[in-house]
Design an enzyme around this catalytic site. Structure first.
Site, mmCIF file in Angstrom:
data_model
loop_
_atom_site.group_PDB
_atom_site.id
_atom_site.type_symbol
_atom_site.label_atom_id
_atom_site.label_comp_id
_atom_site.label_asym_id
_atom_site.label_seq_id
_atom_site.Cartn_x
_atom_site.Cartn_y
_atom_site.Cartn_z
ATOM 1 N N SER A 239 0.859 -1.186 0.000
ATOM 2 C CA SER A 239 0.000 0.000 0.000
ATOM 3 C C SER A 239 0.896 1.237 0.000
ATOM 4 O O SER A 239 2.122 1.131 0.054
ATOM 5 C CB SER A 239 -0.889 0.003 1.236
ATOM 6 O OG SER A 239 -0.102 0.280 2.378
ATOM 7 N N LYS A 240 0.247 2.387 -0.006
ATOM 8 C CA LYS A 240 0.983 3.658 -0.072
ATOM 9 C C LYS A 240 2.038 3.803 1.022
ATOM 10 O O LYS A 240 3.051 4.463 0.829
ATOM 11 C CB LYS A 240 -0.001 4.824 0.049
ATOM 12 C CG LYS A 240 -0.731 5.103 -1.239
ATOM 13 C CD LYS A 240 -1.209 6.561 -1.265
ATOM 14 C CE LYS A 240 -2.163 6.787 -2.402
ATOM 15 N NZ LYS A 240 -3.577 6.690 -1.994
ATOM 16 N N ARG A 241 1.765 3.154 2.153
ATOM 17 C CA ARG A 241 2.737 3.225 3.256
ATOM 18 C C ARG A 241 4.117 2.749 2.837
ATOM 19 O O ARG A 241 5.127 3.118 3.422
ATOM 20 C CB ARG A 241 2.288 2.297 4.392
ATOM 21 C CG ARG A 241 1.244 2.832 5.254
ATOM 22 C CD ARG A 241 0.918 1.896 6.385
ATOM 23 N NE ARG A 241 0.436 0.594 5.965
ATOM 24 C CZ ARG A 241 0.947 -0.537 6.352
ATOM 25 N NH1 ARG A 241 1.999 -0.556 7.144
ATOM 26 N NH2 ARG A 241 0.434 -1.677 5.958
ATOM 27 N N GLY A 243 5.587 3.236 0.055
ATOM 28 C CA GLY A 243 6.187 4.036 -1.019
ATOM 29 C C GLY A 243 5.204 4.121 -2.170
ATOM 30 O O GLY A 243 4.055 3.679 -2.057
#
Ligand code: GLU
Length: 469
Positions: A239-241, A243
């Protein structure tokens, strides 16, 4: 042997993420490896979520990765007329039936089943009705078998068996006449003569339902391969966490498309212990036999390393053409032609992990207003004697053939004359020419900069030299 046909069938609801790009790549590589065709189908039936921007983002990403499709893009939204005859076929054969239960009624059935400890789902109350007219508001449901099992022969995970009692009579066509996902995929894959469905593992649970429909429609069932998920380095779903997860973000960060493809291919597939592959090698060696069934871990550091390996192998003229748009974007002047640019980028080709890093490290080749790093000035340039730099400038002014060996000869002459080691001269000169203390070899860099610019920069730097010993 029928022609091998693969497809990538994204739902356009955002950018093309890493997982989608890998699915597209595997389909592309499989088709190329087997001499088949790769089809692109945009599954844009969800009108609210499918935006023109996200369709464009998918097309842009595929073009950037050079995953050229042979047919398409086909848009499901433009194919609604194709689906109705198949619904009718199923109604005619009894494989499907009309149902007038309201969503509230179906909801109540689910709750009831749950309360009774059964699997929540539609209870089949309209299964045997013959009184529902085509004009009555209704959905069409697929009649799933009451017993038995449906097996999925998966090319990656082997055989997977599903109990048919797991499936209720699911909707294939809504009240407004629009067909549902599982049904449309079957019709499209059959009509597009897809032989290999390679897609994300999250679709494995849809596959038995699709197989049941292939049988009901007397269509041949394609091969299936469900590619495992991609996880972040902490083991949770990517997920966006972790990168950037959109493919074009990597383009913007200065990654090369073939490095990205190389990395994505290795995220789940292997060929011995080889890590670096050209596109041609990927095509030559790719096979589903060597796609593993465990999740891949997306490691940005490894991606960077793979990019570095590809970057350093690029012919400098290719590298120059990759870099040129970035220079234009920065509105830096280009003091030479493409040949000059190729020489300039070649001096740092093995020093940068991405195109962006590479370009940002050589601003001094383009822009004459040097941005001095105060620390580098204090440490090197300020400690140099002005006479030393003046002497060097005078000697360099006399060089007629401005070449790396001739520049080096002048440096050697000045070093001998002043009884100095190279560092004592090279570091102040490096700061004078680039503003900082890190750069490619001083002679090659000076050769690329050109005589006039080197002399001008040396002259401009002399007032900053305050050394006395
Ligand atoms: N449209 C689906 C998705 O984007 C994929 C369907 C398929 O590959 O069968 O998840």
């Amino acid at each position: 042997m029928p022609e091998i046909r693969t497809r990538f069938a994204p739902s356009p609801s955002g950018f093309l993420h890493i997982g989608g790009a890998r699915t597209a790549l595997f389909n592309y590589l499989l088709a190329r490896n087997l001499g088949g065709k790769f089809v692109l189908r945009i599954e844009d039936t969800d009108r609210e979520r499918s935006t023109p921007e996200s369709i464009q983002a998918i097309l842009d990403s595929m073009e950037w990765l050079e995953l050229a499709w042979d047919e398409g893009p086909f848009y499901q939204s433009e194919r609604s007329a194709e689906y109705q005859p198949y619904v009718q076929r199923m109604l005619d054969s009894g494989a499907a039936y009309r149902c007038t239960c309201t969503p509230e009624q179906v909801d109540a059935m689910r709750k009831e089943a749950k309360a009774a400890g059964r699997r929540p789902g539609y209870n089949g109350s309209c299964r045997n009705r013959t009184d529902i007219a085509a004009t009555d508001p209704h959905v069409v449901r697929f009649r799933t078998p009451d017993d038995g099992q449906t097996g999925v022969k998966d090319l990656i995970r082997g055989g997977v068996l599903f109990e048919n009692t797991e499936f209720d009579d699911f909707v294939i066509c809504r009240t407004d006449g629009t067909p549902t996902y599982n049904f449309v995929v079957v019709v499209d894959d059959a009509e597009m003569r897809i032989t290999h469905v390679v897609r994300g593992e999250d679709h494995l649970s849809n596959t038995p339902k699709q197989i049941l429909m292939y049988h009901a429609l007397d269509l041949s069932v394609p091969e299936f391969a469900h590619v495992p998920l991609i996880l972040g380095t902490d083991g949770s779903r990517l997920s966006k966490r972790h990168g950037a997860t959109g493919v074009t973000a990597y383009r913007d960060m200065g990654y090369l498309p073939d490095a990205m493809n190389n990395y994505l291919a290795r995220l789940g597939w292997s060929h011995g212990d080889q890590e670096i592959f050209s596109r041609a090698e990927l095509i030559e060696h790719f096979s589903l036999d060597h796609v593993g069934s465990s999740a891949g871990v997306f490691d940005p550091e490894k991606l960077e390393w793979v990019n570095f390996q590809h970057l350093k192998e690029l012919p400098s003229s290719t590298l120059a053409s990759e870099v040129k748009p970035l220079i234009e974007e920065r509105q830096w002047p280009l003091p030479g032609d493409d040949g000059w640019l190729a020489k300039a980028v070649a001096t740092v080709q093995e020093r940068a992990k991405t195109l962006v890093e590479l370009v940002n490290s050589i601003k001094y080749y383009f822009v004459d207003e040097i941005e001095f790093d105060p620390k580098a000035v204090a440490k090197h340039l300020a400690k140099a004697r002005p006479a030393l730099l003046t002497d060097l400038a005078d000697q360099l002014a006399g060089v007629e053939d401005w070449s790396e060996p001739n520049i080096e000869d002048v440096f050697q002459y000045v070093l001998t004359k002043h009884e100095l080691k190279l560092g004592k001269l090279a570091q102040p000169v490096r700061v004078a020419l680039t503003g900082g203390s890190v750069s490619p070899g001083i002679f090659e860099m000076a050769a690329v900069l050109g005589k006039d610019r080197v002399l001008a920069r040396l002259q401009a730097a002399i007032p900053l030299a305050e050394g006395t010993d």
